[in-house]
Design a protein around this motif. Sequence first.
Motif, PDB file in Angstrom:
ATOM      1  N   PRO A 134       0.825  -1.207   0.000  1.00 40.54           N
ATOM      2  CA  PRO A 134       0.000   0.000   0.000  1.00 40.54           C
ATOM      3  C   PRO A 134       0.868   1.270   0.000  1.00 40.54           C
ATOM      4  CG  PRO A 134       0.151  -0.871   2.208  1.00 40.54           C
ATOM      5  CD  PRO A 134       1.006  -1.761   1.343  1.00 40.54           C
ATOM      6  N   GLU A 135       2.188   1.060  -0.038  1.00 44.89           N
ATOM      7  CA  GLU A 135       3.148   2.160   0.111  1.00 44.89           C
ATOM      8  C   GLU A 135       2.859   3.322  -0.850  1.00 44.89           C
ATOM      9  OE1 GLU A 135       6.104   4.260   1.752  1.00 44.89           O
ATOM     10  OE2 GLU A 135       5.334   2.348   2.500  1.00 44.89           O
ATOM     11  N   ALA A 136       2.545   2.984  -2.117  1.00 45.42           N
ATOM     12  CA  ALA A 136       2.335   4.034  -3.117  1.00 45.42           C
ATOM     13  C   ALA A 136       1.187   4.945  -2.704  1.00 45.42           C
ATOM     14  CB  ALA A 136       2.053   3.407  -4.468  1.00 45.42           C
ATOM     15  N   TRP A 137       0.084   4.339  -2.254  1.00 49.07           N
ATOM     16  CA  TRP A 137      -1.077   5.148  -1.865  1.00 49.07           C
ATOM     17  C   TRP A 137      -0.780   5.982  -0.630  1.00 49.07           C
ATOM     18  CZ3 TRP A 137      -5.081   6.629  -4.543  1.00 49.07           C
ATOM     19  CH2 TRP A 137      -5.394   5.913  -5.696  1.00 49.07           C
ATOM     20  N   VAL A 138      -0.014   5.382   0.294  1.00 50.04           N
ATOM     21  CA  VAL A 138       0.352   6.147   1.487  1.00 50.04           C
ATOM     22  C   VAL A 138       1.146   7.377   1.062  1.00 50.04           C
ATOM     23  CG1 VAL A 138       1.703   6.120   3.610  1.00 50.04           C
ATOM     24  CG2 VAL A 138       0.310   4.137   3.002  1.00 50.04           C
ATOM     25  N   SER A 139       2.100   7.171   0.139  1.00 52.23           N
ATOM     26  CA  SER A 139       2.972   8.305  -0.194  1.00 52.23           C
ATOM     27  C   SER A 139       2.308   9.309  -1.131  1.00 52.23           C
ATOM     28  CB  SER A 139       4.316   7.830  -0.741  1.00 52.23           C
ATOM     29  OG  SER A 139       4.125   6.893  -1.755  1.00 52.23           O
ATOM     30  N   VAL A 140       1.110   8.992  -1.650  1.00 54.62           N
ATOM     31  CA  VAL A 140       0.371  10.032  -2.367  1.00 54.62           C
ATOM     32  C   VAL A 140      -0.011  11.140  -1.382  1.00 54.62           C
ATOM     33  CG1 VAL A 140      -1.810  10.582  -3.532  1.00 54.62           C
ATOM     34  CG2 VAL A 140      -0.527   8.550  -4.178  1.00 54.62           C
ATOM     35  N   PHE A 141      -0.414  10.712  -0.170  1.00 56.81           N
ATOM     36  CA  PHE A 141      -0.937  11.684   0.790  1.00 56.81           C
ATOM     37  C   PHE A 141       0.039  12.048   1.908  1.00 56.81           C
ATOM     38  CE2 PHE A 141      -4.487   9.198  -0.929  1.00 56.81           C
ATOM     39  CZ  PHE A 141      -5.155  10.213  -1.580  1.00 56.81           C
ATOM     40  N   LEU A 142       0.897  11.092   2.264  1.00 56.12           N
ATOM     41  CA  LEU A 142       1.811  11.326   3.373  1.00 56.12           C
ATOM     42  C   LEU A 142       3.242  11.183   2.900  1.00 56.12           C
ATOM     43  CD1 LEU A 142       0.078   9.204   6.150  1.00 56.12           C
ATOM     44  CD2 LEU A 142       0.000  11.681   5.902  1.00 56.12           C
ATOM     45  N   GLU A 143       4.147  11.923   3.522  1.00 60.32           N
ATOM     46  CA  GLU A 143       5.547  11.705   3.182  1.00 60.32           C
ATOM     47  C   GLU A 143       6.379  11.562   4.438  1.00 60.32           C
ATOM     48  OE1 GLU A 143       7.048  14.957   0.938  1.00 60.32           O
ATOM     49  OE2 GLU A 143       6.403  16.467   2.375  1.00 60.32           O
ATOM     50  N   ARG A 144       7.365  10.681   4.316  1.00 61.34           N
ATOM     51  CA  ARG A 144       8.288  10.499   5.425  1.00 61.34           C
ATOM     52  C   ARG A 144       9.467  11.413   5.165  1.00 61.34           C
ATOM     53  NH1 ARG A 144       8.381   6.814   9.151  1.00 61.34           N
ATOM     54  NH2 ARG A 144       6.857   5.470   8.145  1.00 61.34           N
ATOM     55  N   ASP A 145       9.738  12.299   6.115  1.00 70.42           N
ATOM     56  CA  ASP A 145      10.845  13.222   5.932  1.00 70.42           C
ATOM     57  C   ASP A 145      12.147  12.444   5.802  1.00 70.42           C
ATOM     58  OD1 ASP A 145      11.383  16.451   6.555  1.00 70.42           O
ATOM     59  OD2 ASP A 145      13.103  15.125   6.798  1.00 70.42           O
ATOM     60  N   ILE A 146      12.934  12.771   4.754  1.00 71.07           N
ATOM     61  CA  ILE A 146      14.139  11.981   4.526  1.00 71.07           C
ATOM     62  C   ILE A 146      15.209  12.283   5.564  1.00 71.07           C
ATOM     63  CG2 ILE A 146      14.007  11.337   2.119  1.00 71.07           C
ATOM     64  CD1 ILE A 146      15.160  13.947   1.355  1.00 71.07           C
ATOM     65  N   PHE A 147      15.065  13.383   6.280  1.00 75.84           N
ATOM     66  CA  PHE A 147      16.116  13.733   7.226  1.00 75.84           C
ATOM     67  C   PHE A 147      15.760  13.381   8.666  1.00 75.84           C
ATOM     68  CE2 PHE A 147      16.742  16.637   3.595  1.00 75.84           C
ATOM     69  CZ  PHE A 147      17.891  16.004   3.126  1.00 75.84           C
ATOM     70  N   ASP A 207      12.782  11.615   9.476  1.00 82.31           N
ATOM     71  CA  ASP A 207      11.936  10.429   9.506  1.00 82.31           C
ATOM     72  C   ASP A 207      10.527  10.650  10.052  1.00 82.31           C
ATOM     73  OD1 ASP A 207      12.919   8.338   8.173  1.00 82.31           O
ATOM     74  OD2 ASP A 207      13.384   7.090   9.913  1.00 82.31           O
ATOM     75  N   THR A 208      10.103  11.907  10.209  1.00 82.31           N
ATOM     76  CA  THR A 208       8.748  12.120  10.696  1.00 82.31           C
ATOM     77  C   THR A 208       7.768  12.015   9.530  1.00 82.31           C
ATOM     78  OG1 THR A 208       9.079  14.470  10.360  1.00 82.31           O
ATOM     79  CG2 THR A 208       9.359  13.634  12.610  1.00 82.31           C
ATOM     80  N   LEU A 209       6.554  11.590   9.837  1.00 80.36           N
ATOM     81  CA  LEU A 209       5.529  11.433   8.820  1.00 80.36           C
ATOM     82  C   LEU A 209       4.652  12.688   8.810  1.00 80.36           C
ATOM     83  CD1 LEU A 209       5.265   8.928   7.074  1.00 80.36           C
ATOM     84  CD2 LEU A 209       3.361   8.208   8.503  1.00 80.36           C
ATOM     85  N   SER A 210       4.448  13.268   7.639  1.00 82.43           N
ATOM     86  CA  SER A 210       3.590  14.446   7.589  1.00 82.43           C
ATOM     87  C   SER A 210       2.816  14.447   6.271  1.00 82.43           C
ATOM     88  CB  SER A 210       4.446  15.712   7.690  1.00 82.43           C
ATOM     89  OG  SER A 210       5.367  15.736   6.632  1.00 82.43           O
ATOM     90  N   LEU A 211       1.897  15.382   6.154  1.00 85.20           N
ATOM     91  CA  LEU A 211       1.124  15.480   4.920  1.00 85.20           C
ATOM     92  C   LEU A 211       2.081  15.744   3.753  1.00 85.20           C
ATOM     93  CD1 LEU A 211      -1.919  15.605   4.056  1.00 85.20           C
ATOM     94  CD2 LEU A 211      -1.623  18.082   4.014  1.00 85.20           C
ATOM     95  N   ALA A 212       1.830  15.078   2.630  1.00 88.31           N
ATOM     96  CA  ALA A 212       2.723  15.242   1.471  1.00 88.31           C
ATOM     97  C   ALA A 212       2.536  16.630   0.874  1.00 88.31           C
ATOM     98  CB  ALA A 212       2.458  14.163   0.437  1.00 88.31           C
ATOM     99  N   ALA A 213       3.242  17.592   1.470  1.00 92.19           N
ATOM    100  CA  ALA A 213       3.056  18.995   1.083  1.00 92.19           C
ATOM    101  C   ALA A 213       3.385  19.215  -0.395  1.00 92.19           C
ATOM    102  CB  ALA A 213       3.930  19.886   1.959  1.00 92.19           C
ATOM    103  N   ALA A 214       4.437  18.532  -0.875  1.00 88.99           N
ATOM    104  CA  ALA A 214       4.838  18.719  -2.267  1.00 88.99           C
ATOM    105  C   ALA A 214       3.711  18.300  -3.213  1.00 88.99           C
ATOM    106  CB  ALA A 214       6.102  17.916  -2.554  1.00 88.99           C
ATOM    107  N   HIS A 215       3.096  17.141  -2.926  1.00 92.21           N
ATOM    108  CA  HIS A 215       2.022  16.663  -3.784  1.00 92.21           C
ATOM    109  C   HIS A 215       0.821  17.591  -3.744  1.00 92.21           C
ATOM    110  CE1 HIS A 215       3.698  12.272  -3.655  1.00 92.21           C
ATOM    111  NE2 HIS A 215       4.466  13.118  -4.313  1.00 92.21           N
ATOM    112  N   VAL A 216       0.484  18.022  -2.521  1.00 92.77           N
ATOM    113  CA  VAL A 216      -0.668  18.912  -2.383  1.00 92.77           C
ATOM    114  C   VAL A 216      -0.438  20.204  -3.174  1.00 92.77           C
ATOM    115  CG1 VAL A 216      -2.005  20.287  -0.756  1.00 92.77           C
ATOM    116  CG2 VAL A 216      -1.331  17.960  -0.156  1.00 92.77           C
ATOM    117  N   THR A 217       0.780  20.755  -3.042  1.00 95.48           N
ATOM    118  CA  THR A 217       1.096  21.990  -3.766  1.00 95.48           C
ATOM    119  C   THR A 217       0.937  21.793  -5.273  1.00 95.48           C
ATOM    120  OG1 THR A 217       2.786  22.303  -2.086  1.00 95.48           O
ATOM    121  CG2 THR A 217       2.813  23.832  -3.933  1.00 95.48           C
TER     122      THR A 217
END
Lengths: 344, 306
Positions: free
Chosen positions: B61-74, B76-86
């Motif tokens: 389900p990883e792809a669907w999760v990362s449509v909406f959420l992103e794990r910060d690469i630095f 590791d916190t999970l937050s709303l996928a701001a880049a996608h939303v923008t």
Amino acid sequence: MNFRLSAATAALALLAATGLAHAEGTLNIYNWGNYTNPDVIKKFEEKYNVKVTITDYDSNETALAKVRQGGSGFDIAVPSQTHLPIWIKEGLLLETNPSGMENGKNIASEWANPDFDPGRKYSVPWAWGTVGIVVNTNTYKGDINTWGIVFDTPDELKGKVNVAPEMKDVMTAAVHYVGGEQCTADKEVLKKVRDLLVAAKANWVSMEYGAIDRMKAGDFQASTTWNGAGLRIRLARPEVHFGYPKEGFTYWSDNVVVLKDAKNVENAKLFQNFIMDPEVAAQLSAYHRYANGIAGSDKFMPADMKDAPEIVIPEASKPHGTMAMMCAPETDAIYTKIWTELRK
Amino acid sequence: MASAEEVARQAQRKDIRDRWFLSAPALLVIFFAATGPLLIVLVYSFLTPGAYGDVKWQFSPEAWVSVFLERDIFDDTLSLAAAHVTIFWRSIKLAIVTTIATLALGFPTAYFMATRSEKTRDLWLFLITIPFWTNLLIRTFAVLQIIRNEGLINTVLIKLGIISSPIQILFTDTAILIGMAYVYLPLMVLPIYASMEKLDFRLVEAGYDLYASRFQVLRRIIFPLVRPGVIAGSILVFIPAIGAYVSPSLLGGGKNMMLSNLIELQFGQGRNWPLGSALSIAVMIIVMVALLAYVRNASRSEVRHG
């Protein structure tokens, strides 16, 4: 209408069948667009009585995806050195052993045993080049041998710089600029890279391909690009020069391979051998405007390429170059995230 | 005892069965042609990305999760996928503005055409369709020639001494808007014209007789009657505009990605086909919901005014 349609289908099927029957007379090449000298193809067709068909692709990913599916119908492809090991590993290629061919001895010594195809078991050099910068020196008089043009843009060029959206090239350039190693997964370095890119972007006008036409038309005054493109632009606009960034630039090389499911293996081998002829290699270079990796081709090169600073790398810049390589998938995933954030 | 009614009903049933049977081949082709590729995209969105493109046949389900959420690469916190939303929002905004711009230009054009004499109308209709004869790419390149720094507009303005240095139109959102409005304008004009042509202009005269102002006539009489054309035109422009690829790529400069670029990245250099598939489906769902809301809303207000 219906009858005509089925008649046409039947005719097509028949054509395909006869095409197979006379397989010795054809060769299907899958290559990058605007890359193949039609005169060379004509020469090959006449010499070996073979009908050549060329199909274009625009990225390594497209080419790999299509050939992987199987049944592509292509005999020859021209992947870059970054992707070539994947083609080999996935068993897509036929081991034709070009170094043992008649013209195999012509491969330039520095290209005879590359990391991406040790011993040249599969591939023949087609073209090689470098990733650097073109700058309009009327607009900017300073040193152009630096990624600073892009990442720390001088005032004269602010808002006039283009960066080609080639993720790997841009990431590698930025990594080199902050003092890291190609394909690094070091978080400290990558954090610097991200901050650098995000800050630098404010000074760019665009992230576009097609630097040749755009620089000629004056849409921008500086751009990341490949050396052959730099040559083409300078020939049209003498004030534009190509820079080899001292922080570290990369080499690339495209290589002719024969596919495992090729239908015209003998013709494909003939073609591999044919383009290792120095005169033919020089003719190819005259068209695609890159160096070719075939020893002895220099004396057949067109006059405007023989001593061109874009093609003959200046001695002072040589130590700054490294061969571009494929990063680990996990590293690439991080790079993609930074890239998405940069362009959001 | 089988009544005549029963016999008739049976005959009718057989008739319906025959119709279904005869149209089955066409229906099946349409069904599979429409849903087949979409199903593949849907399935791919639930798989694991292959190392160098393509997919591994392994549920994730990883792809669907990362449509909406992103794990910060630095950190590791999970937050709303701001880049996608923008990026989503940028594409939607541009599609809305394009729709409004084509409506503003297309409505008067359609009105002009519909109010010509019967004979000349065909000529105008013909002129509107001429751009369709040329490939989208070539039309976009034509716009490029006009707006670039050393292009038509800037050269003329500089020669006339009105400006001293070129105006930067190319590589801006304005450039994308110009390109898209130009390309999609006929898609707006044609449906509005189709409604407008059927408009009974005696109603307009009646409106004037009853002392309605020009604006009132437009708002109370003409607009409600051509509303179906406006709705159809808006949908025809909005849908391709949201996924537009050629205009943003050639005119926008590519510094800021559109949805189409984001999806292309996943299938190209990003080598994450499942995420690309999930993004595509997400876009489809959003467009569908938006359109359903729009159509329902538009037809409801029609009832109210009717």
